[in-house]
Every structure is written in structure tokens, then in C-alpha cells.
Enzyme design. Structure first.
Site, PDB file in Angstrom:
ATOM      1  N   CYS A  65     -39.863 131.765  -5.095  1.00  0.00           N
ATOM      2  CA  CYS A  65     -39.258 132.726  -6.022  1.00  0.00           C
ATOM      3  C   CYS A  65     -39.840 132.613  -7.427  1.00  0.00           C
ATOM      4  CB  CYS A  65     -37.752 132.532  -6.054  1.00  0.00           C
ATOM      5  SG  CYS A  65     -37.029 132.464  -4.406  1.00  0.00           S
ATOM      6  N   HIS A 119     -34.778 135.689 -12.004  1.00  0.00           N
ATOM      7  CA  HIS A 119     -34.908 135.792 -10.552  1.00  0.00           C
ATOM      8  C   HIS A 119     -33.578 136.258  -9.973  1.00  0.00           C
ATOM      9  CE1 HIS A 119     -35.454 135.025  -6.422  1.00  0.00           C
ATOM     10  NE2 HIS A 119     -34.823 133.870  -6.388  1.00  0.00           N
ATOM     11  N   ASN A 137     -32.248 139.163  -2.423  1.00  0.00           N
ATOM     12  CA  ASN A 137     -33.183 138.184  -2.988  1.00  0.00           C
ATOM     13  C   ASN A 137     -34.528 138.357  -2.289  1.00  0.00           C
ATOM     14  OD1 ASN A 137     -34.715 135.885  -3.494  1.00  0.00           O
ATOM     15  ND2 ASN A 137     -32.991 134.468  -3.384  1.00  0.00           N
TER      16      ASN A 137
HETATM   17  C1  LIG Z   1     -25.098 130.948  -0.459  1.00  0.00           C
HETATM   18  C2  LIG Z   1     -23.950 131.037  -1.403  1.00  0.00           C
HETATM   19  C3  LIG Z   1     -23.678 132.499  -1.792  1.00  0.00           C
HETATM   20  C4  LIG Z   1     -22.704 130.508  -0.726  1.00  0.00           C
HETATM   21  O1  LIG Z   1     -21.622 130.585  -1.606  1.00  0.00           O
HETATM   22  P1  LIG Z   1     -20.711 129.315  -1.855  1.00  0.00           P
HETATM   23  O2  LIG Z   1     -19.631 129.749  -2.724  1.00  0.00           O
HETATM   24  O3  LIG Z   1     -21.594 128.199  -2.339  1.00  0.00           O
HETATM   25  O4  LIG Z   1     -20.199 129.023  -0.399  1.00  0.00           O
HETATM   26  P2  LIG Z   1     -19.862 127.613   0.224  1.00  0.00           P
HETATM   27  O5  LIG Z   1     -21.007 127.196   1.068  1.00  0.00           O
HETATM   28  O6  LIG Z   1     -19.361 126.687  -0.829  1.00  0.00           O
HETATM   29  O7  LIG Z   1     -18.663 127.993   1.142  1.00  0.00           O
HETATM   30  C5  LIG Z   1     -17.400 128.415   0.583  1.00  0.00           C
HETATM   31  C6  LIG Z   1     -16.543 128.935   1.700  1.00  0.00           C
HETATM   32  O8  LIG Z   1     -17.076 130.172   2.167  1.00  0.00           O
HETATM   33  C7  LIG Z   1     -17.347 130.062   3.554  1.00  0.00           C
HETATM   34  N1  LIG Z   1     -18.585 130.793   3.817  1.00  0.00           N
HETATM   35  C8  LIG Z   1     -19.856 130.341   3.764  1.00  0.00           C
HETATM   36  N2  LIG Z   1     -20.702 131.320   4.057  1.00  0.00           N
HETATM   37  C9  LIG Z   1     -19.953 132.406   4.305  1.00  0.00           C
HETATM   38  C10 LIG Z   1     -20.244 133.728   4.649  1.00  0.00           C
HETATM   39  N3  LIG Z   1     -21.520 134.165   4.801  1.00  0.00           N
HETATM   40  N4  LIG Z   1     -19.239 134.594   4.802  1.00  0.00           N
HETATM   41  C11 LIG Z   1     -17.963 134.210   4.643  1.00  0.00           C
HETATM   42  N5  LIG Z   1     -17.604 132.967   4.318  1.00  0.00           N
HETATM   43  C12 LIG Z   1     -18.604 132.070   4.153  1.00  0.00           C
HETATM   44  C13 LIG Z   1     -17.479 128.594   3.863  1.00  0.00           C
HETATM   45  O9  LIG Z   1     -17.177 128.320   5.203  1.00  0.00           O
HETATM   46  C14 LIG Z   1     -16.477 128.022   2.916  1.00  0.00           C
HETATM   47  O10 LIG Z   1     -15.189 128.164   3.471  1.00  0.00           O
HETATM   48  P3  LIG Z   1     -14.035 127.061   3.258  1.00  0.00           P
HETATM   49  O11 LIG Z   1     -13.794 127.044   1.765  1.00  0.00           O
HETATM   50  O12 LIG Z   1     -12.908 127.581   4.044  1.00  0.00           O
HETATM   51  O13 LIG Z   1     -14.631 125.783   3.755  1.00  0.00           O
HETATM   52  C15 LIG Z   1     -24.218 130.233  -2.694  1.00  0.00           C
HETATM   53  O14 LIG Z   1     -24.188 128.853  -2.397  1.00  0.00           O
HETATM   54  C16 LIG Z   1     -25.510 130.558  -3.321  1.00  0.00           C
HETATM   55  O15 LIG Z   1     -25.733 131.668  -3.771  1.00  0.00           O
HETATM   56  N6  LIG Z   1     -26.383 129.566  -3.443  1.00  0.00           N
HETATM   57  C17 LIG Z   1     -27.653 129.743  -4.084  1.00  0.00           C
HETATM   58  C18 LIG Z   1     -28.484 130.619  -3.240  1.00  0.00           C
HETATM   59  C19 LIG Z   1     -29.738 130.971  -3.898  1.00  0.00           C
HETATM   60  O16 LIG Z   1     -29.730 131.286  -5.064  1.00  0.00           O
HETATM   61  N7  LIG Z   1     -30.803 130.929  -3.156  1.00  0.00           N
HETATM   62  C20 LIG Z   1     -32.035 131.322  -3.580  1.00  0.00           C
HETATM   63  C21 LIG Z   1     -32.562 130.466  -4.619  1.00  0.00           C
HETATM   64  S1  LIG Z   1     -34.126 130.905  -4.824  1.00  0.00           S
END
Ligand SMILES: CC(C)(COP(=O)(O)OP(=O)(O)OC[C@H]1O[C@@H](n2cnc3c(N)ncnc32)[C@H](O)[C@@H]1OP(=O)(O)O)[C@@H](O)C(=O)NCCC(=O)NCCS
Length: 363
Positions: free
Chosen positions: A153, A288, A319
Site C-alpha cells: 500500500c 492510504h 482498499n
Molecule cells: C479488519 C478490521 C475492520 C476489523 O475490525 P475490528 O474492529 O478490529 O474487529 P475485531 O477483529 O476486533 O473484531 C471485533 C468483533 O467483530 C467481529 N468480526 C470480525 N470480523 C467481522 C466481520 N467481517 N463481520 C462481522 N463481525 C466481525 C469479531 O468476531 C469480534 O466479535 P466479538 O467482539 O464478539 O468477539 C480492522 O481491524 C481493520 O480495519 N484493521 C486494519 C485493516 C487495514 O487497514 N488493512 C490494510 C492496511 S494496509
């Protein structure tokens, strides 16, 4: 007696034994005084940008056929409403070509004037050769050097840095920088952590000479200890030897989120400082497009003026890794959200982990 051959002296480093008998006086070097070190432009800038978004819109509801999620959760947690996926037979080179033609047209530069093409991608499906030479051939940039870079990215911002240096060093008059991805090929549709994030597309920029500074110093860095945070799940060798499934990209979402939120605002601030300006001088912020919450957190940490236009292309593009910054730039210019000739702070960060940021003059 001192053993000179073993390099016992502490003042001179050990040398390999001479292959020819020692001469009494060292000969004068032959080439000294004849080498030129390039004669480039005093400054560089981006003269044109272009973008390509595949036709097919993929909604959150469509993604939710494959994962246990909801349109509301995806919108709230990532800011993504829809993304584009390329057609099956559409390649990164196809997408790059369309974006490049637009960038060249905006710049008013003929493909034959391009001295080098830098193509940033992590989804060209050939280990070798690179995609850039075929792009050069298609565009008719027959005089251009051409190579790919892998900086995920951050690839586009690294490319802009290299292009700017080339123009100023005299290696090329104009350089085409492309960020392009077909992430749909490398996304596991059933992976709840990544299926909704990635999209396909291409963005391009033409960098060339300028009388005044148009690309500020780049702040860049890396952290290889976190290489597994965003990574192709298995190496090609393991896929072959262990008969593994297609190696889609895996991501430790929370770890990446924390790194981006806490680590990238200081990098962006350094780019502002190195450019010799303050946040109040900026006309746009083009980070980004990883997650809308990361973008909002960076705005707060950087204390950007409330009315500054901020790229939020992620909502309808997802993304797109290396394509994300140039695609967001292209949209903001096309929709007249930013003043041409104004200053934009751009930053890319991602798999590696790697990052790069600079302030640019908006073409
Ligand atoms: C991927 C992302 C959106 C996930 O969001 P998050 O808030 O961190 O989610 P978590 O993994 O902490 O999970 C939180 C809850 O949502 C749930 N969950 C995870 N993915 C899910 C989905 N796709 N749909 C619904 N629920 C989901 C989990 O099971 C968890 O549930 P719980 O609280 O009951 O255990 C976030 O971590 C993110 O954007 N990370 C950076 C990604 C990024 O920028 N990548 C590119 C960089 S170049």
C-alpha cells in the site's frame, strides 16, 4: 615482528592479498575527471494523474453471501460501502494502461517522452517478468526503462519518491508511476477478516521537471519484524511442496489497525515538517484508503484544519493497496474537491510493514 599480511594494524582494514606484484608507486586512476553525474531538473512535480475503476460494483450484501457479517457492520467498522472487482480476463496491465493514458493526457506528455515506468503492485501474477515492460510496450514508451516495485500500500508513494529523484538526477525527463492491484485474485472470499476490505483498480501519475519544488522530501521506513501482519499466507515453494491451497492474503487486522493509528500520524507530521510547511498550509489530505476509522484517527492526531478536504475514496473503492492513493487523488481532482496547484499530504502504509509519505503540489 609484526605480521602485516594478517592486517594486524588497527589503522588500516585487512585487504585481500594482491594478485599482482606490488608496484613501487600507485598508478593514477584512469577515469577520474571524466565522469558526469547527471544533469537533471532543479525540481520535480506531478503533471498529471489518471485512474481506472473496474466496471463491476461489489456491494457489502454480495460479500455477506460468503462471510458471517452485515452491510451495517462493514460500513461501521471500515467505512466501505462497495468496492470494484476486475473481470476475470482483466489484468493489472490492462488496468494500468487505462490509468496511464489518462495521466499522460492530463500531463500533456507523449508516451515517447517517458524515460522510465515504475509500476507498484503486489498482485501481478507472474513472479517474473515484471508488468512494467509490457505496459511500456502497450503505451508506446519505447525509450522507457521499466520495472515493478513491491511495497504494497506504500508502493505509489515510494514510486513518486524514486521518480522525483530520477527527474532531479537527470536519469529521466518524465517518469510514469503506476499503482495497480487485482486484489480480488488474492482475497479469500470466506475470510471474515479480509473479504470485505480489498478492491481492484489502477492509478497513475506522470512526474516531470519543474521550476519550483512540487514534491517534498519523502519520509519512509519499515518494520520487518511485523512481516506476518499482512502477508500472502504461504510461500509459492510451500504451496508447491506441501500441496497447499491458493495463497490468499491474510491479515492480523487489529495489529495493523493499532500500528497504523499510532504509528502513521508521526510519519505524516515528519513529511509536513520536512516540506517546510505546517498543517495549516495544506489544501488536502490523501492518506492510504485502509479503513475510514484510521483516516479519522490520523486527522485528529495531526490536528488538521476542520475544513480540509480529506480523501474518503475507500467508501466506494475499498482498499486497493498500491492504487489507493492515486485513485483517491484522481477522484478529488475530477470532482473539483481540491485546488489545482495546492498542497496535498499523501501517505501510504501496509504490508512489509512499510510506509512512505510526502507533500506534493496537486496537478
Ligand atoms: C479488519 C478490521 C475492520 C476489523 O475490525 P475490528 O474492529 O478490529 O474487529 P475485531 O477483529 O476486533 O473484531 C471485533 C468483533 O467483530 C467481529 N468480526 C470480525 N470480523 C467481522 C466481520 N467481517 N463481520 C462481522 N463481525 C466481525 C469479531 O468476531 C469480534 O466479535 P466479538 O467482539 O464478539 O468477539 C480492522 O481491524 C481493520 O480495519 N484493521 C486494519 C485493516 C487495514 O487497514 N488493512 C490494510 C492496511 S494496509
Amino acid at each position: 615482528m609484526t605480521d602485516r599480511t594478517a592486517g594486524a594494524s588497527t589503522r588500516t582494514p585487512a585487504r585481500p592479498p594482491a594478485r599482482t606484484p606490488a608496484r613501487t608507486a600507485a598508478p593514477a586512476p584512469k577515469g577520474t575527471g571524466h565522469l558526469t553525474s547527471g544533469d537533471g531538473a532543479k525540481h520535480s512535480r506531478i503533471w498529471g494523474v489518471g485512474g481506472y475503476r473496474p466496471e463491476r460494483v461489489v456491494t457489502n450484501d454480495e460479500i455477506c453471501q460468503w462471510i458471517d457479517s452485515s452491510d451495517q457492520w462493514i460500513r461501521e467498522r471500515s467505512g466501505i460501502i462497495s468496492r470494484r472487482w476486475a473481470a476475470k480476463d482483466e489484468t493489472v496491465i490492462d488496468m494500468a494502461e487505462t490509468a496511464s493514458r489518462d495521466a499522460l493526457a492530463m500531463a500533456g506528455v507523449d508516451p515517447s517522452q517517458i524515460g522510465c515506468i515504475i509500476l507498484a503492485t503486489v498482485t501481478h501474477p507472474y513472479q517474473t517478468p515484471a508488468a512494467a515492460p509490457q505496459l511500456a510496450t502497450r503505451l508506446g514508451s519505447t525509450n522507457a526503462g521499466a520495472y515493478d516495485i513491491s511495497a504494497a500500500c506504500a508502493g505509489y508513494c515510494y514510486g513518486i519518491s524514486m521518480a522525483s529523484d530520477m527527474v532531479r538526477a537527470g536519469s529521466a525527463e518524465y517518469v510514469l508511476v503506476v499503482g495497480v492491484e487485482k486484489l480480488s485474485e488474492f482475497t479469500d472470499k470466506h475470510d471474515r477478516g479480509t473479504a470485505f476490505i480489498f478492491g481492484d483498480g489502477a492509478g497513475a501519475a506522470v512526474v516531470g521537471p519543474s521550476d519550483v519544488p512540487g514534491i517534498g522530501p519523502t519520509v519512509m521506513g519499515s518494520d520487518g519484524t511485523q512481516w506476518e501482519a499482512i502477508s500472502q499466507r504461504d510461500s509459492w515453494v510451500d504451496v508447491r511442496d506441501k500441496d497447499l491451497a491458493w495463497p490468499a492474503i491474510g491479515m492480523a487486522g487489529q495489529a495493523v489497525f493499532r500500528w497504523a493509528v499510532w504509528g502513521m500520524a508521526p510519519v505524516a507530521q515528519q513529511a509536513i515538517d520536512k516540506a517546510g510547511i505546517t498543517a495549516d498550509d495544506l489544501d488536502a489530505f490523501i492518506p492510504h484508503q485502509a479503513n475510514m476509522r484510521i483516516i479519522d484517527a490520523m486527522i485528529k492526531q495531526l490536528r488538521l484544519p476542520a475544513d480540509i478536504p480529506v480523501a474518503r475514496d475507500i467508501a466506494e473503492t475499498g482498499n486497493t493497496s498500491a492504487a489507493s492513493v492515486p485513485l483517491a487523488t484522481e477522484r478529488m481532482i475530477r470532482q473539483h474537491e481540491v485546488p489545482r496547484g495546492g498542497l496535498a499530504l499523501q501517505i501510504g502504509f501496509g504490508a512489509g510493514l512499510v510506509y512512505a509519505a510526502q507533500v506534493i503540489v496537486i496537478p
